[in-house]
Motif scaffolding. Structure first.
Motif, PDB file in Angstrom:
ATOM      1  N   VAL A 124     -57.406  17.325 -16.937  1.00 50.94           N
ATOM      2  CA  VAL A 124     -57.450  18.649 -16.297  1.00 50.94           C
ATOM      3  C   VAL A 124     -58.689  18.777 -15.420  1.00 50.94           C
ATOM      4  O   VAL A 124     -58.611  19.149 -14.245  1.00 50.94           O
ATOM      5  N   GLU A 125     -59.835  18.403 -16.000  1.00 51.92           N
ATOM      6  CA  GLU A 125     -61.102  18.561 -15.241  1.00 51.92           C
ATOM      7  C   GLU A 125     -61.141  17.678 -14.006  1.00 51.92           C
ATOM      8  O   GLU A 125     -61.762  18.011 -13.007  1.00 51.92           O
ATOM      9  N   ALA A 126     -60.441  16.549 -14.071  1.00 52.61           N
ATOM     10  CA  ALA A 126     -60.452  15.640 -12.915  1.00 52.61           C
ATOM     11  C   ALA A 126     -59.548  16.142 -11.792  1.00 52.61           C
ATOM     12  O   ALA A 126     -59.551  15.591 -10.692  1.00 52.61           O
ATOM     13  N   GLY A 127     -58.744  17.167 -12.080  1.00 53.59           N
ATOM     14  CA  GLY A 127     -57.882  17.718 -11.024  1.00 53.59           C
ATOM     15  C   GLY A 127     -56.547  17.005 -10.900  1.00 53.59           C
ATOM     16  O   GLY A 127     -55.887  17.070  -9.856  1.00 53.59           O
ATOM     17  N   ILE A 128     -56.116  16.342 -11.976  1.00 53.49           N
ATOM     18  CA  ILE A 128     -54.802  15.679 -11.966  1.00 53.49           C
ATOM     19  C   ILE A 128     -53.719  16.746 -11.825  1.00 53.49           C
ATOM     20  O   ILE A 128     -53.743  17.769 -12.515  1.00 53.49           O
ATOM     21  N   GLU A 129     -52.761  16.500 -10.913  1.00 49.26           N
ATOM     22  CA  GLU A 129     -51.762  17.524 -10.610  1.00 49.26           C
ATOM     23  C   GLU A 129     -50.520  17.360 -11.482  1.00 49.26           C
ATOM     24  O   GLU A 129     -49.885  18.326 -11.886  1.00 49.26           O
ATOM     25  N   ARG A 130     -50.200  16.081 -11.778  1.00 47.68           N
ATOM     26  CA  ARG A 130     -48.954  15.819 -12.515  1.00 47.68           C
ATOM     27  C   ARG A 130     -49.215  14.704 -13.525  1.00 47.68           C
ATOM     28  O   ARG A 130     -49.964  13.751 -13.237  1.00 47.68           O
ATOM     29  N   VAL A 131     -48.601  14.845 -14.698  1.00 49.38           N
ATOM     30  CA  VAL A 131     -48.723  13.788 -15.712  1.00 49.38           C
ATOM     31  C   VAL A 131     -47.315  13.342 -16.097  1.00 49.38           C
ATOM     32  O   VAL A 131     -46.451  14.179 -16.376  1.00 49.38           O
ATOM     33  N   VAL A 132     -47.076  12.026 -16.067  1.00 47.50           N
ATOM     34  CA  VAL A 132     -45.784  11.488 -16.516  1.00 47.50           C
ATOM     35  C   VAL A 132     -46.018  10.804 -17.863  1.00 47.50           C
ATOM     36  O   VAL A 132     -46.879   9.929 -17.976  1.00 47.50           O
ATOM     37  N   VAL A 133     -45.276  11.257 -18.872  1.00 48.78           N
ATOM     38  CA  VAL A 133     -45.474  10.750 -20.239  1.00 48.78           C
ATOM     39  C   VAL A 133     -44.286   9.870 -20.623  1.00 48.78           C
ATOM     40  O   VAL A 133     -43.138  10.321 -20.568  1.00 48.78           O
TER      41      VAL A 133
END
Ligand SMILES: NC(=O)C1=CN([C@@H]2O[C@H](COP(=O)(O)OP(=O)(O)OC[C@H]3O[C@@H](n4cnc5c(N)ncnc54)[C@H](OP(=O)(O)O)[C@@H]3O)[C@@H](O)[C@H]2O)C=CC1
Ligand SMILES: Nc1c(N[C@@H]2O[C@H](COP(=O)(O)O)[C@@H](O)[C@H]2O)[nH]c(=O)[nH]c1=O
Length: 601
Positions: A124-133
């Motif tokens: 979150v803090e790094a500014g990731i926009e999307r996470v694929v799990v």
């Protein structure tokens, strides 16, 4: 592109070969371009996770790839061992500023068993926009927590098989299941993940009629076996293999961790001298029938070999016992008699067969699997997800004997298991057990990844990666010998709490002269100071401890009868006691400060 490697093992397991070859990004004409890209990065995350297989046990394997919107890989990372930096943090650090508006690909949902949301916070803090799990966490009490937390922070989360569905993406999910098959199978079956491995001639023999077996497979195949050993918590053989082969069963591929060696012997009619009784490189446990050759048990104990007695020695009871001791995966390198017994008991999950292009013949030469009682070929056990690989001159055929359990019907929690199985006695109420760091109160374990700052004899503060690091090193502190100081430094720089524990215990066993003379009387105080520091500097751990007020805390270690509660409550539970003592101290302090502020108000 930067790769933040958490460790040194780089061999891609044959576990992944089939799933990987089925899912080639460039050969995916029918999949959409975005699915093909997602699939290829999820698979890469699984490959990364696999690099530390064996080292993270009993923790799962995690890998993370961060890709920019243009599809370039900005950073990668994988968890090296339990208690080291999470894969997501390593990948974020490697990617730096490129994280903004990028996509993070994870083979598995982060566990967050320490309640600090470290992986989620980093993304979150790094500014990731999307996470694929790739897959959700297999353990029910951790499942869905990180996905929910990420979504709560406005990150788009796509779970493969739920939010992303297509054949190509399904194959990528398979890679994720394969990497953590040991954890998934163990969680579902309450025995460790067991792999049966053998080397046989083309005519199906694992030894000549004389019993001689060195060697059937080639050198390159045998070095592959060393890697497999390094990925396992333990290697199992039967008594006859010890008598015939005098094996060492060590991982000799240079690096990785050294598994426990387990001998199953009912008779205990074993040689007085054997390579397995030399425990300087690796430890050995002999499991036997209750009452078998007591004098030989004493001899083994005098050599540092642990002996465990069972009422009836069968593979299932033995594996349930090692499950309770926290073992995740076990490699069976036994002969056909014990292999048949283990397959009949339903505890073998996977088979690796090295087939050498040679013929030995022999009417009585042993074969890899003894009597299973089957009379029709239709009864034969079919392997699932079969993988074929040439290793030097040999052929390696591997496959699962049981499917990897489906995660969709949620693996029951401990409480639900009791509800389903009335023969299992529920835990007494008002007791909180903790042991493995992935348990609901896993942060109470000394192996939890919470660095502490402790003063040395001169009052200078040093950082220790975990309570376990500090505790193990204290055994050698203050001893006037450069070797003892070297022990302290080596333990201090151990990469994980497991490594620290292994180093501390083996050096204590091998060089008792280096252990400080007052250790037995000083160890409780050393532990108390370390645990107090940990629960003082991490507010969320402090709250977790205070929230247990009214409950008895028990470290559920079945074998550590000093710090743990033991298998049947016979342990002294000193770690649980220290935590309860600290809890009352903290509660006392907070009620005193409340009273003061009340008085002041
Ligand atoms: N090529 C290969 O990959 C391998 C070849 N081998 C060869 O196989 C031969 C040995 O085969 P084998 O005797 O089948 O192997 P094992 O010794 O591995 O297994 C049999 C022994 O296991 C012990 N055991 C304990 N509990 C059980 C149980 N519930 N069921 C069955 N056994 C149990 C007994 O030991 P005890 O008698 O002490 O009570 C028994 O004799 C040797 O010639 C060896 O060289 C062995 C391993 C791998
Ligand atoms: N003969 C045979 C194997 N045999 C297995 O390896 C053990 C010996 O291991 P170590 O003493 O550590 O080298 C032996 O007891 C048996 O379990 N393995 C193989 O990969 N190929 C072979 O041809």
């Amino acid at each position: 592109m930067a790769l933040a490697l958490g460790g040194t093992q780089t061999h891609l397991s044959p576990l992944l070969c089939r799933a990987a070859s089925n899912d080639n990004y460039s050969n995916a004409p029918i999949a959409t371009a975005s699915h093909a890209r997602d699939a290829s990065y999820v698979r890469r995350a699984a490959e990364l996770a696999d690099m530390s297989a064996g080292s993270t046990s009993p923790h799962p394997n995690f890998g993370c790839v961060i890709a920019t919107s243009s599809g370039a890989v900005a950073g990668e990372g994988f968890l090296y061992a339990q208690g080291t930096k999470p894969a997501e943090i390593l990948a974020v650090e490697a990617a730096g500023e490129s994280c903004r508006r990028s996509t993070a690909y994870l083979n598995m949902e982060p566990g967050d068993c320490h309640g600090d949301h470290a992986a989620v916070a980093a993304l979150v803090e790094a500014g990731i926009e999307r996470v694929v799990v790739g897959i959700r966490h297999p353990l029910q009490h951790l499942r869905g927590n990180a996905v929910r937390a990420l979504r709560g922070h406005g990150v788009q989360v796509d779970v493969v098989g739920e939010d992303l569905k297509s054949k190509i993406i399904e194959n990528a999910r398979k890679s994720c299941l394969l990497v953590n098959a040991p954890l998934i199978c163990r969680a579902a079956s309450r025995v460790p993940f067991s792999v049966l491995k053998y080397a046989m001639t083309l005519d199906g023999k694992i030894a000549a009629s004389s019993g001689h077996a060195a060697w059937i497979s080639s050198k390159i195949s045998r070095s592959r076996v060393f890697e497999m050993r390094g990925r396992s918590d333990a290697i199992v053989v039967g008594g006859n293999t010890v008598r015939r082969d005098n094996p060492r069963l060590t991982a000799r591929h240079g690096g990785g961790h050294m598994p426990m060696r387990i001998v199953m012997s009912q008779s205990l009619d074993l040689p007085e001298e054997a390579s397995l009784w030399d425990v300087s490189d690796a430890s050995t446990i002999v499991v036997t029938q209750r009452g078998a050759r007591k004098s030989f048990q004493k001899l083994l104990a005098s050599k540092g070999v642990e002996v465990v007695e069972f009422d009836i020695l069968n593979p299932r009871d033995v594996m349930e016992y090692f499950h309770d001791r926290g073992y995740l995966s076990v490699l069976w390198e036994c002969g056909g008699t014990l292999a048949a017994s283990a397959i009949s008991a339903g505890i073998i999950h996977k088979v690796f067969a090295f087939i050498a292009p040679k013929i030995i013949g022999g009417k009585y030469a042993p074969s890899p699997v003894g009597e299973l009682g089957m009379v029709q070929m239709t009864q034969a056990l079919d392997l699932i997800d079969v993988c074929y690989e040439q290793v030097g001159p040999d052929m390696l055929i591997s496959g699962f004997l049981q499917p990897i359990p489906d995660l969709t019907p949620v693996i029951p929690s401990v409480e639900e298991t009791y509800a389903i199985d009335p023969t299992v006695t529920p835990y007494e109420s008002k007791i909180i057990f903790f042991y493995k760091t992935w348990d609901p109160y896993g942060a109470f374990s000394n192996f939890s990844p919470h660095p502490i700052q402790m003063p040395d004899v001169n009052g200078d503060y040093a950082t220790w990666l975990s309570v376990e690091h500090f505790y193990q090193a204290q055994k050698f502190v203050g001893v006037d010998d450069p070797l003892a100081q070297d022990c302290v430094e080596r333990i201090k720089s151990a990469k994980s709490p497991e490594e620290a524990a292994r180093l501390g215990r083996s050096m204590q066993r091998q060089c008792p002269d280096l252990v400080r003379s007052d250790w037995e009387s000083a160890k409780i105080d050393a532990m108390y100071r370390a645990v107090k520091c940990k629960f003082s500097i991490y507010p969320h751990l402090n709250s977790m401890l205070l929230s247990t007020a009214g409950y008895v805390l028990v470290e559920a270690s079945p074998h550590d009868l000093f710090w743990g509660g033991g298998r049947d409550g016979e342990g002294l539970n000193y770690l649980g006691r220290l935590l309860m003592q600290l809890r009352s101290e903290f509660l006392g302090e907070s009620s005193a400060s409340n009273q003061n502020s009340f008085l002041a108000g």
